[in-house]
Design a protein around this motif. Structure first.
Motif, PDB file in Angstrom:
ATOM      1  N   ASN A  66      -3.400   0.850  -2.613  1.00  0.00           N
ATOM      2  CA  ASN A  66      -2.823   1.392  -3.843  1.00  0.00           C
ATOM      3  C   ASN A  66      -2.182   0.297  -4.691  1.00  0.00           C
ATOM      4  N   ARG A  68       4.608   4.559  -3.336  1.00  0.00           N
ATOM      5  CA  ARG A  68       3.301   4.196  -3.831  1.00  0.00           C
ATOM      6  C   ARG A  68       3.454   3.829  -5.306  1.00  0.00           C
ATOM      7  N   TRP A  69       2.341   3.494  -5.965  1.00  0.00           N
ATOM      8  CA  TRP A  69       2.419   2.935  -7.308  1.00  0.00           C
ATOM      9  C   TRP A  69       2.111   3.929  -8.405  1.00  0.00           C
ATOM     10  N   ARG A  88      -1.175  10.417  -6.767  1.00  0.00           N
ATOM     11  CA  ARG A  88      -2.509  10.677  -6.221  1.00  0.00           C
ATOM     12  C   ARG A  88      -2.837  12.160  -6.308  1.00  0.00           C
ATOM     13  N   GLN A 147       6.595   8.572  -1.401  1.00  0.00           N
ATOM     14  CA  GLN A 147       5.541   9.168  -0.582  1.00  0.00           C
ATOM     15  C   GLN A 147       5.865   9.004   0.891  1.00  0.00           C
ATOM     16  N   GLY A 197       0.813  -1.204   0.000  1.00  0.00           N
ATOM     17  CA  GLY A 197       0.000   0.000   0.000  1.00  0.00           C
ATOM     18  C   GLY A 197       0.846   1.253   0.000  1.00  0.00           C
ATOM     19  N   SER A 198       0.207   2.409   0.179  1.00  0.00           N
ATOM     20  CA  SER A 198       0.890   3.701   0.082  1.00  0.00           C
ATOM     21  C   SER A 198       1.788   3.979   1.278  1.00  0.00           C
TER      22      SER A 198
END
Length: 283
Positions: A178, A131-132, A135, A126, A96-97
């Motif tokens: 994410n 993250r991927w 956002r 981040q 996840g983020s």
């Protein structure tokens, strides 16, 4: 023994409990030269250092010494944890983020104790983690970033399959938040690449979805009943994947956005016997 960035062997990975934001303890391990040049990295004095290894006629047993070392392929950093008996099953783990590739290792080992784990790191920094894709708000994402990272990840998956010589039809992709959104995006943008995906606390993120044949794909979606921001999106994603031909199973569990043992149990049962998981269940 000199300092290095090498986590303990997978056998020492603790069972999953609550949020997967903990870091595993690090310990050093010496390793031999491998049969081909690999991009392998370690941290020394706070800097990422490339370690090149070249040697002919090295056995697969020796190649397993790669386990846990930070490696790179197609622009993505990842860690490989592979059991000695090599049963042929592989789990890709997408975190996840705001964390890194190590955070889903306990969950992965709970889900499939005998599978090889490929823990991958997102490429967007981040809050001290990764993250991927970019956002805009908690539920809005930069579309160019999604597509660029999905394309890059697809190339990474293909490269990893060739490097480590395994059949992608034996791979399952487990994504959280994410990371789950990245996996579902790759499914829709690169149909046929991912045939099994367990998506934990996901939501749909693509504004425009191209035609995609997902008739060979199976997806498991697990939402948290108390996850007020993201749980309402789970049925939308399930409908989207189903409309493209995927076989989708959904679960809603007594949880928030955090993940833990109930998630591992559901994914494990789903992988062991697809008939065990019903189309929709509340736990």
């Amino acid at each position: 023994m000199p300092a290095c960035d090498h986590p303990a062997h997978t056998a020492s990975i603790p069972p999953a409990r609550g949020l997967y934001r903990q870091r595993n303890g690090l310990k050093c391990a010496r390793f031999n030269q491998l049969s081909r040049s690999l991009k392998i990295f370690r941290f020394e004095a706070g800097k990422l250092t490339k370690v090149t290894r070249n040697q002919k006629d090295v056995t697969m047993a020796e190649e397993s010494l790669e386990d846990g070392i930070l490696q790179e392929n197609s622009g993505f950093f990842y860690r490989l944890h592979r059991p000695a008996n090599l049963p042929g099953d592989w789990l890709f783990l997408q975190h996840g983020s705001g964390v890194d590739e190590t955070t889903l290792l306990p969950l992965g080992r709970q889900i499939a104790p005998h599978a090889a784990l490929v823990a991958v790191r997102g490429r967007i920094p981040q809050e001290g983690g990764f993250r991927w894709f970019t956002r805009i708000t908690p539920t809005r994402f930069e579309q160019t970033s999604i597509r660029a990272e999905a394309d890059a990840f697809a190339g990474f998956v293909d490269g990893i399959a060739k490097r480590h010589r395994f059949d992608l039809s034996r791979a399952t992709f487990v994504g959280y938040s994410n990371g789950a959104n990245l996996v579902s995006s790759v499914m829709l943008l690169h149909p046929g690449l991912i045939e099994r995906a367990a998506l934990l606390r996901p939501m749909p993120v693509l504004d425009e979805v191209p035609p995609a044949d997902l008739s060979k794909a199976r997806a498991l979606i697990i939402a948290g009943a108390a996850d007020l921001t993201y749980a309402p999106f789970a049925p939308v994603l399930a409908a989207l994947l189903s409309s493209h031909g995927a076989k989708v199973e959904t679960h809603t569990i007594a949880s928030g956005h955090e993940i833990g043992d109930p998630d591992a149990e559901i994914v494990r049962q789903w992988l062991a016997d697809p008939a065990v998981a019903v189309a929709t269940s509340d736990r």
